[in-house]
Each structure stands twice: as C-alpha cells, then as structure tokens.
Design an enzyme around this catalytic site. Structure first.
Site, PDB file in Angstrom:
ATOM      1  N   CYS A  41      10.731  -5.522  -6.716  1.00 54.39           N
ATOM      2  CA  CYS A  41      11.633  -5.935  -7.784  1.00 54.39           C
ATOM      3  C   CYS A  41      12.493  -4.721  -8.147  1.00 54.39           C
ATOM      4  O   CYS A  41      12.202  -3.611  -7.712  1.00 54.39           O
ATOM      5  CB  CYS A  41      10.847  -6.439  -8.995  1.00 54.39           C
ATOM      6  SG  CYS A  41       9.976  -5.124  -9.877  1.00 54.39           S
ATOM      7  N   HIS A  90       0.430  -1.963  -9.912  1.00 58.08           N
ATOM      8  CA  HIS A  90       0.647  -3.390  -9.672  1.00 58.08           C
ATOM      9  C   HIS A  90       1.703  -3.907 -10.633  1.00 58.08           C
ATOM     10  O   HIS A  90       1.795  -3.458 -11.770  1.00 58.08           O
ATOM     11  CB  HIS A  90      -0.660  -4.162  -9.812  1.00 58.08           C
ATOM     12  CG  HIS A  90      -1.584  -3.888  -8.665  1.00 58.08           C
ATOM     13  ND1 HIS A  90      -2.948  -3.979  -8.761  1.00 58.08           N
ATOM     14  CD2 HIS A  90      -1.314  -3.500  -7.381  1.00 58.08           C
ATOM     15  CE1 HIS A  90      -3.472  -3.657  -7.585  1.00 58.08           C
ATOM     16  NE2 HIS A  90      -2.514  -3.354  -6.741  1.00 58.08           N
ATOM     17  N   GLU A  99       0.838  -1.206   0.000  1.00 60.06           N
ATOM     18  CA  GLU A  99       0.000   0.000   0.000  1.00 60.06           C
ATOM     19  C   GLU A  99       0.871   1.254   0.000  1.00 60.06           C
ATOM     20  O   GLU A  99       0.575   2.225  -0.713  1.00 60.06           O
ATOM     21  CB  GLU A  99      -0.968   0.002   1.195  1.00 60.06           C
ATOM     22  CG  GLU A  99      -1.994  -1.139   1.205  1.00 60.06           C
ATOM     23  CD  GLU A  99      -2.901  -1.199  -0.018  1.00 60.06           C
ATOM     24  OE1 GLU A  99      -2.971  -0.225  -0.795  1.00 60.06           O
ATOM     25  OE2 GLU A  99      -3.542  -2.251  -0.233  1.00 60.06           O
TER      26      GLU A  99
END
Ligand SMILES: [Zn+2]
Ligand SMILES: [Zn+2]
Lengths: 180, 453
Positions: free
Chosen positions: A168, A143, A134
């Site tokens: 990532c 996303h 969040e």
C-alpha cells in the site's frame, strides 16, 4: 545501505519459480535483484523428531555465508522444505525485522500440501507475495491492516490469495525510506 | 483501538520462546515485552497496565496457575492466554476456570494463535468500552465492602481516588470502627502500586519488642528465641503500601526508628548491620488526637509532619445516616450466607431501631450487632428482641455530637419500650415516671411502634 536484493536458492528443484520472482521483486522494490548461491547445509537444520527444518538455523547459515557483504543487500533464501521455529508447529517463512535476511518456503504454499491439485500459477503468485512480504520485514515493515497490502498478515494460505502482491502507499513509502 | 496501543506481555522461562513470540507479535505491531519468571512479571505489572498476557504455566518459582489467579484478582479484564506443554492441559483447564481467556499447547499452531489473538482483541475492545462506560457512571474503584451512597462517604472516596494516583503519604483519621483500614486498602487498590502487596500492622496491639521484630524482621540468632530468619513487614511491603494502624500508640523509641526508615528509605534487620533499601507508600491511621499528643510531647513533631502529608477524615457512622440500612443489609446477607441460616429479612421495626441508633462503635459495632442477631435469631425475620446494643449502656459517653440529656432520654425511652414490647404501664414503671409523662415523651420524640400493630 541496501541497494540490492539477493535471492539465494537452497536445494531448490524447480528453478522456474525464480524467473517471475526476480522480475516482480525488481518492480516492487525498485532495486537490482540478483540470484546467487551460498554454502548452506540444510541437513544441519533438520530436526529428526519434527521432520522439519529450522528456519532460524537456515537464516543463520545464510548470514554467516552471505554471497555479498551484509550491508549491501537484503538476502532472501528460497527453499522447498517444511520450515519451523521451535515454538510454532510450522512457519511459511521467517524474516529479521530490519535485518539483512529472510527465508521463505514453497512447501505450504502448494495446494498439494492441503490435499488439492497442483496449480503452478497459483503457487508462483503465492511465492511472489510471501517473498515480498518477508523482504518487507527486512526493510522494517510491520504487518499492515490494509486488506490488500502485501504486508497484511495471512493466517491461512487462502488469505494470501486475497491480497495483492504490492505494498500500500504507506508501506511503499517506508520501504523507500528503509532502503536509503 | 490500534494494535500498537495494545500491550502484550510474554512470560516464559525459555529464551527461545520469548524471543520468537516477541518477534511474531512485534511484526503485528503490538507493544510487546517479555518476562522470564513471575518475579520479573510482577515488576512489569507494577510499571504498566497490560492488556494481554501470554503465560507459561510451568515455570520455576511461583507457577503460572498462581500468577494467573493473581492477575485475575487484580484485574479480571486482562486477557491471559496460557501456554502449556501438551502434558499439562489439565492444569490449563484449571487456569481457564480461574479466569484465563484460553490456552495453547506447545508447539503453537500459528493459525490457532492468530485466531485466538483476534478474538482476544475483540473481547478487549468490548471490555474497553465497558470500562469507559463504568468510569463515566462511577469513577471510583473501591474494595467491595465499602458500602454506602451518603455524601459524607462519597466525599471520602473522591479524596481516596485523587490521592491514590499520587504517591503521597496519607493519614487516615476517624473514630474506631469507621473502616479506616478499608480506606487504606482502597487507596492501595487505586494506586500504581496495586500489583504489589499492602501490608498492615496494628501498632496498638503489640509490645515494643514484638512490634520491632514484626517491622524490621530479624536474622537467625539475633536474640534468644530467634531461631530462624524472619522477613519483617517493612521488607514485605517493598514496592507496595505499608499501613500502620493505630500509629498514635507507638513508643518514643519506635517513633525515632520509624522516622529514620521514612527519611532514609532504608532499614536493617535486627541482628544485622546490612542496610536494606525499601520503596513503599506509607498510609497510617489513628483515632487519637495526635496534635494534642505532639503538644504534650508524646508524639514526635517531625514524624507527625512526615506521616500527615494528606489527611483523610473518615466520618462516624452517625454522620452517614443514609448508609446505615445499606450496611445493615450488607452484613445481613454476608452472615446469613456464611452461617447458612434461612432468615429472610430484617423486620421493619428492627430496621428502624438500627437506623435510629447512634452507633458509637461505628461500622464495627453494626457488624457485630447484626452478626449476633443472626446467631440468636430462630425465626424468618430478625426481630427487635434479637438486637442488643452493648455500647448503649456501657459506652454511651463516647457519643460526642449527641450527648445531650434529651438524646439520652430519647434513647432510654425507646429502649425500654422495645424491651417491654410497648407495654406502656410497665415502661412507665421501669422509667419511674407516670403514664401521662410517658405519653407526652412518646409524642415529643415521635416514637412509633411501626409494623407491629
Ligand atoms: Zn509477516
Ligand atoms: Zn501496507
């Protein structure tokens, strides 16, 4: 300029959840992380019919009563209520994309909610992931399709267990750029 | 396909629903937009191609059910997910029968919605691949009843597709009955205006006064008999295409009025002085020699140039020999189904007559001939005697390219032979020639009594 992350517990009973969280968020975002209180009145967000709390109203209260100037921090409210937004039956949390505030609840992160037996370790880990996720949105992240990235969208609570608590490389780079 | 390449439109009259869903999908990276009613949604459809539409079924104005039907009629590949209140699930089921992908009830279960979207994306990807495949094979989308594979038709359709992409004014030329209106519809269906209507008006069949009120509409009380407000065709064609059929037949006054509309993109209803802005593509059609009419002063040169930016010549049916049997069979299927007649096929001999006939009245005549044959046919096959070619005797002179004495003789002999069932003595008698001459003519024109030995 957001140089801080500010965790705001809202009627939280189990403060042990916060310790790990502060450490993790600090490591992941590389910003100072504080815990502060704000004048939030959950009963104003309670829906009698749904027996749930409106995450949007709680977020608004958080912004209106922020414990630090809005342009200096990202705020994360932490609660145990079952949250909803009107169009959905429930939400794990809500965040303002590129905005100052997010909220996350442990309510549906607990095994107990699904009829399983309580597992504090699993719960802590899920909370770290959802809080990071969040907050990631408040840094402007969408996303991510990388299956291990914390910004991967979790449909089911078990999906949360499959991803890592980390960004990532690509998402990480965007967080750094977004925090400038 | 990346998620950011997938466009998703949320149509719901409730702000909070639009807002939350927009946020939700934006976080997934979709290219999201919202519309608060079907009117706005129409507008968004005009501007852009949508992959997924979330559509609230109950809204003021045109309801979701109708809008879903509209979307399906325009592009059935669009994935429509119906949003419904719990009480109106039945309506949602109807929408699915009409082609919607699925429905969700308010409040939505996020797990269900994300699964649904995942399935939708998979379907979308499949459809995308199919579309690409289809486009490779045939890069034309045409209204269903443009039938044929002849080079002459393909040439026209290629032009249609090219011109459809532009917003140019088009004039369609061709003999009557060649299907000029279908070509106009194909242009519209392939253009960015396809989500707005195409409005046709036949300028030939109306008096000047009628045409005027049809086109411009009128205010209540604009003249005696105008007892209510009437929205004219120009206004209804806004954002879409207006098709003027038989444009060569309009009066000088009408030509001037029309020219003004085309130049200013504005008009006023009769009985009003408030100008109304319009934006449409103009397609017109004529079978008249407009150049001659301009030269002789019956048609305004300025209007001619304005209408005639791109010309599409629709070939007469006799130049599409190859398409005649396909069209015959198309109309045969259409009418046997419509009339529920147990006719199985067209007799080869009848088909041969159909193929050899010159069709001066073009597709419309072919359609009429087949329709009439099916009405009177009481066997399992359409036989030669079921065919009647009214044009043949009445209007044979319209055949310009094959008006030779020889061709006329060929047709006449063929006709009488068919009529007499190849009784040569009787045929010779009717034609007032002797049998030897008849033999020679049959040989000369290579006439056969196939399939009827
Ligand atoms: Zn998220
Ligand atoms: Zn990522």
């Amino acid at each position: 300029m957001s140089k801080n992350i500010c965790i705001v517990p809202v009627e939280l009973n189990d403060y042990s959840l916060i310790e790990n969280l502060v450490l993790y968020l600090n490591q992941t975002f590389e910003f100072p992380v504080h815990v502060k209180t704000a004048n939030i009145k959950p009963h104003l967000a309670y829906d009698q019919r749904r027996l749930q709390y409106s995450s949007s109203i709680l977020l608004k209260q958080l912004i209106d009563n922020s414990p630090e100037p809005l342009n200096q921090s990202k705020f994360l409210a932490l609660c145990e209520f079952d949250l909803f937004i009107p169009i959905f039956t429930y939400v794990f949390g809500e965040a303002q994309l590129n905005g100052p505030a997010a909220i996350v609840s442990v309510h549906r992160l607990q095994n107990e909610f699904y009829g399983g037996s309580s597992d504090r370790e699993v719960l802590r880990e899920r909370l770290i992931k959802e809080a990071t996720h969040e907050l990631g949105h408040t840094f402007g992240l969408y996303h991510c399709l990388h299956p291990k990235c914390v910004m991967n969208f979790s449909t089911y609570v078990e999906d949360i267990d499959d991803k890592s608590p980390l960004f990532c490389d690509q998402c990480k780079a965007e967080v750094i750029a977004g925090g400038e | 396909m990346k998620i950011k390449d997938v466009s998703l439109l949320i149509v719901d009259d409730e702000f909070s629903v639009r807002d939350s869903l927009e946020q939700w999908f934006r976080m997934d990276g979709f290219d999201v937009d919202t519309a608060e009613d079907t009117k706005q949604a129409f507008e968004k459809f005009r501007l852009k191609k949508w992959d997924i539409v979330l559509l609230d079924i109950k809204m003021p104005g045109m309801d979701g059910i109708e809008f879903n039907k509209h979307i399906m009629s325009v592009n059935p590949d669009i994935i429509v997910i119906i949003i419904t209140a719990f009480a109106s699930v039945e309506t949602a089921v109807q929408a699915i029968k009409d082609g919607a992908f699925d429905y969700v009830s308010k409040p939505l279960d996020p797990e269900h919605l994300s699964n649904l979207i995942r399935n939708a994306l998979e379907k979308q990807q499949l459809t995308q691949e199919n579309i690409k495949l289809r486009e490779r094979i045939e890069d034309l989308t045409t209204p269903d009843d443009i039938i044929g594979t002849s080079d002459a038709l393909r040439k026209v359709l290629r032009l249609v597709v090219n011109v459809a992409k532009t917003d140019s004014t088009v004039m369609i030329r061709g003999e009557s009955g060649t299907g000029k209106e279908l070509i106009a519809r194909a242009i519209h269906a392939n253009s960015i205006r396809k989500y707005a209507p195409i409005i046709s008006i036949n300028c030939g069949g109306l008096t000047e006064t009628l045409l005027e009120s049809e086109l411009f509409g009128h205010e209540k009380g604009a003249y005696t008999g105008a007892d209510r407000l009437r929205i004219g065709k120009l206004e209804r064609a806004n954002k879409g295409t207006i098709f003027f059929d038989e444009i060569g037949n309009i009066s000088m006054k009408m030509q001037m009025d029309l020219l003004r509309v085309l130049e200013t993109k504005q008009f006023t209803r009769l009985g009003s002085d408030k100008p109304i802005d319009v934006d449409f593509r103009v397609v017109s059609a004529t079978n008249r020699d407009l150049e001659k009419a301009v030269k002789e002063g019956y048609f305004r040169e300025d209007l001619y140039f304005r209408l005639n930016v791109v010309t599409i010549d629709v070939p007469p049916l006799r130049d599409r020999q190859k398409d005649i049997p396909l069209l015959a069979r198309y109309f045969f299927n259409l009418f046997t189904k419509a009339m529920v007649k147990p006719i199985k096929d067209i007799h080869p001999e009848a088909m041969r007559m159909i193929e050899n006939y010159k069709w001066p009245g073009n597709i419309r005549e072919l359609r009429n001939v087949i329709e009439r044959a099916i009405v009177i046919c009481d066997k399992e096959l359409i036989l030669p005697e079921n065919l009647s070619f009214p044009f043949e005797s009445m209007n044979a002179h319209v055949i310009t390219s094959d008006d030779s004495l020889e061709a006329a003789e060929h047709r006449q002999i063929q006709r009488v032979l068919t009529k007499t069932g190849w009784q040569l003595t009787k045929t010779a008698e009717i034609l007032k020639i002797d049998r030897t001459t008849l033999y020679n003519k049959i040989k000369k024109y290579n006439l056969h009594k196939d399939g009827d030995e």
